[in-house]
Design a protein around this motif. Sequence first.
Motif, PDB file in Angstrom:
ATOM      1  N   LEU A 169     -12.270 -12.788 -52.754  1.00  0.00           N
ATOM      2  CA  LEU A 169     -10.874 -12.038 -53.010  1.00  0.00           C
ATOM      3  C   LEU A 169      -9.696 -12.483 -52.591  1.00  0.00           C
ATOM      4  O   LEU A 169      -9.434 -12.758 -51.260  1.00  0.00           O
ATOM      5  CB  LEU A 169     -11.425 -10.629 -52.310  1.00  0.00           C
ATOM      6  CG  LEU A 169     -10.158  -9.540 -52.332  1.00  0.00           C
ATOM      7  CD1 LEU A 169      -9.781  -9.062 -53.442  1.00  0.00           C
ATOM      8  CD2 LEU A 169     -10.545  -8.602 -51.282  1.00  0.00           C
TER       9      LEU A 169
ATOM     10  N   LEU B 226      -5.856 -10.849 -57.650  1.00  0.00           N
ATOM     11  CA  LEU B 226      -6.505  -9.536 -58.148  1.00  0.00           C
ATOM     12  C   LEU B 226      -5.293  -8.911 -59.183  1.00  0.00           C
ATOM     13  O   LEU B 226      -5.656  -8.377 -60.087  1.00  0.00           O
ATOM     14  CB  LEU B 226      -6.575  -8.824 -57.191  1.00  0.00           C
ATOM     15  CG  LEU B 226      -7.261  -7.228 -57.543  1.00  0.00           C
ATOM     16  CD1 LEU B 226      -8.930  -7.300 -57.656  1.00  0.00           C
ATOM     17  CD2 LEU B 226      -6.811  -6.198 -56.777  1.00  0.00           C
TER      18      LEU B 226
ATOM     19  N   VAL C 120     -15.339 -10.294 -56.138  1.00  0.00           N
ATOM     20  CA  VAL C 120     -14.066 -10.131 -55.696  1.00  0.00           C
ATOM     21  C   VAL C 120     -14.001  -8.538 -55.221  1.00  0.00           C
ATOM     22  O   VAL C 120     -13.501  -8.269 -54.392  1.00  0.00           O
ATOM     23  CB  VAL C 120     -13.098 -10.496 -56.910  1.00  0.00           C
ATOM     24  CG1 VAL C 120     -11.485  -9.841 -56.661  1.00  0.00           C
ATOM     25  CG2 VAL C 120     -12.797 -12.197 -57.037  1.00  0.00           C
TER      26      VAL C 120
ATOM     27  N   SER D 232     -15.835  -7.583 -52.201  1.00  0.00           N
ATOM     28  CA  SER D 232     -15.342  -8.269 -50.687  1.00  0.00           C
ATOM     29  C   SER D 232     -14.357  -7.420 -50.110  1.00  0.00           C
ATOM     30  O   SER D 232     -14.192  -7.695 -48.706  1.00  0.00           O
ATOM     31  CB  SER D 232     -14.816  -9.733 -51.119  1.00  0.00           C
ATOM     32  OG  SER D 232     -15.682 -10.572 -51.670  1.00  0.00           O
ATOM     33  N   CYS D 233     -13.566  -6.661 -50.751  1.00  0.00           N
ATOM     34  CA  CYS D 233     -12.526  -5.717 -49.937  1.00  0.00           C
ATOM     35  C   CYS D 233     -13.267  -5.018 -49.007  1.00  0.00           C
ATOM     36  O   CYS D 233     -13.973  -3.976 -48.996  1.00  0.00           O
ATOM     37  CB  CYS D 233     -11.769  -4.994 -50.882  1.00  0.00           C
ATOM     38  SG  CYS D 233     -10.269  -4.075 -50.290  1.00  0.00           S
TER      39      CYS D 233
ATOM     40  N   ILE E 161      -8.174  -1.476 -56.524  1.00  0.00           N
ATOM     41  CA  ILE E 161      -9.446  -1.725 -56.210  1.00  0.00           C
ATOM     42  C   ILE E 161     -10.524  -0.466 -56.324  1.00  0.00           C
ATOM     43  O   ILE E 161     -11.549  -0.631 -56.830  1.00  0.00           O
ATOM     44  CB  ILE E 161      -9.825  -2.518 -54.901  1.00  0.00           C
ATOM     45  CG1 ILE E 161      -9.275  -4.022 -54.848  1.00  0.00           C
ATOM     46  CG2 ILE E 161     -10.899  -2.741 -54.319  1.00  0.00           C
ATOM     47  CD1 ILE E 161      -9.051  -4.715 -53.616  1.00  0.00           C
TER      48      ILE E 161
END
Length: 701
Positions: free
Chosen positions: A316, A321, A369, A372-373, A393
């Motif tokens: 990420l 992004l 990705v 992972s936030c 996200i």
Amino acid sequence: MLWVAIIGLVMTVLAVALAGRRVQFLYKLATVGPPAPERVEYARANAGEELKAQLVEVFGQKKLLKWTPSGVAHFFVMWAFFILLTVYIEAYGAIIQGAITGRPDFHIPIIGQWAVLGFLQDFIAVACLLGLVAFAVIRLKNSPKTLGRRSRFSGSHLGGAWLVLFMIFNIIWTLFLARGAAAANGNLPYSSGAFASLALGEVLPASGLLEEIALLLHIGFMLVFLVIVVNSKHLHIFTAPLNVLFSRRPDGLGAATEMRVDGKPVDFEDEDLDPERLGRGKIADTTWKGFLDFYSCTECGRCQSQCPAWNTDKPLSPKMLILDQRDHAFQVAPYLLAAANGVEHKDTDVLALLEKPLVGEDGVIHPDVLWSCTNCGACVEQCPVDIEHIDHILDMRRYQVMVESSFPSEAGVMVKNLENKGNPWGMSEMKRADWIEELDFEVEIVEDKMPEGTEYLFWVGCAGALEDRAKRTTKAVAELLHIAGVKFAVLGPMEACSGDPARRLGMEYLFNMLAQQNIETLNEAGVKKIVATCPHCFNTLANEYPQLGGTYEVVHHTQLLAKLVDEGLLTPVTPIEEKITYHDPCFLGRHNKVYSQPRDIMAKVPGVQAQEMHRHKDRGFCCGAGGARMWMEERIGKRINTERVDEALTTNPDTVSTACPFCMVMLGDAINEKKNSGEAKESLEVVDVAQLLIKSVKGAS
């Protein structure tokens, strides 16, 4: 001078036409998606607040100046654009007047011969040149070729940045050439003040041709730069003020955005609701505010450099992004624009791109990705143009969870537990009041209405009621409130999860169900004021429940305890002779700007030696638990909690303090690993600030 005027006019018309066509394309592309009326409504209703944001963030460059060297350089380069607009008025005026009268000695009416203006023009141009040198040095020093992914420019489109620096350099040197030639010919409007231009006029020959060529060069470079800007990442020159204007206040943190369909909040009881419209499954589902985020990204990488996922070798990057979505949007733009006009696009390459999912193994955004936030907000906090990465996200997560049923398997257990038991651990609701039995005083449990004379409802939270380490904080807070004479009550078995894990996972339907259940309970009980120990509960109750009609006065326990200490109702006396480093919980700090109160409490405890970690307050590093990551395995790269504990250990602490049950679990687990490997002393522990306070207060009795 007539030939100069003709060439200048033709160049201007062509450049403006090309730029205008690009702007029209960008506008049409941004508006193919759903509307965002709430952004316009808020900006209109809070004009004063938005004006302040423009003054502080755009003109004052507040966020950029946090990074002093690059911030100062950008400040001067940006202000050069504003101040040097007067030079272009003079340049075009000189060309037109020269064509008519033969004397290109035009000056702006009233202020045009004021020495102060001449000084400002030359000063800002010189400062801009120095800023360009600073930018070049910063980019070379932080080159991805040297630093790899440690460079904040890793993943950025580097060629375009160097082209823009080169073009600004050309604009500035031709500016001085034109003004110097004008001074040599006696056509510069200023007899003093314009120090650099007048000095050049002393050494340049008196030549009308040189002045004419210099004017055309200067205007030509400016027009080429205009065309480049609207076709590059430097479009942010025009879109950043708009993005700031329509961003969420105070800074895009706090509450998660409501999920909307066609600009309206989702009604899950609507039988006509199309489930495919939930969240964002394709780029066309992006609102115009999302496109403004795409257009405004400067690729500076400040978000990337602060991201805990990126810093622990996960895929990420908040910057990429945004860039990946932007690049995809431009690739499929022909189809999107054609479809918006009811035309079927025939380009097979574009149609093939449309088959590419927004999220997927072969999608625009890889699932690793997306998951992972941690929702820590470091990216939003640092972004100088107010891009709201978390909103992107969450929208994509909502589609993945509610439409595709695609999310990490461990989170599925948490979802089932929330659905069936009202807490992530799946424990019986009757266990929520067990901690009370361990106290030596009575705690009132709400049965129907808040007991008479009760000031606060103590929202214990799932962790505070059911997790052993968090229960210590719960008991400490209850005891401190009891000592201070603050009357409070708890919901006990009637309390359910606030819904934060469900919402941050993307399961908006479950969040709505839990939130509405809790709001009904709170309203029926007549609750007005709430104190919460969990920052996630605190944030949800204070900032997100109002979206569903639940409005209460909510404080975090550190805020209330700091107030009680200040009022003398709690008196820490017994010294705690320890070196303590404090970890800022993301949902308390960045999301709600509560930085001082936990530190104020520690400062009042005798003997405590507070030692800040390198990354603290608004640059604090996440523990890894937010964004529902508390219930997902961390399989890629270094564990975020391990990285944070490594940083804590550099302060050689006796204790690590925090103010969040999730942080206590994550940091405690990492510290135990360090103890097992011999990297941390056996006596090191993680405690809540409330535990430090009760230890000092009780010792005085």
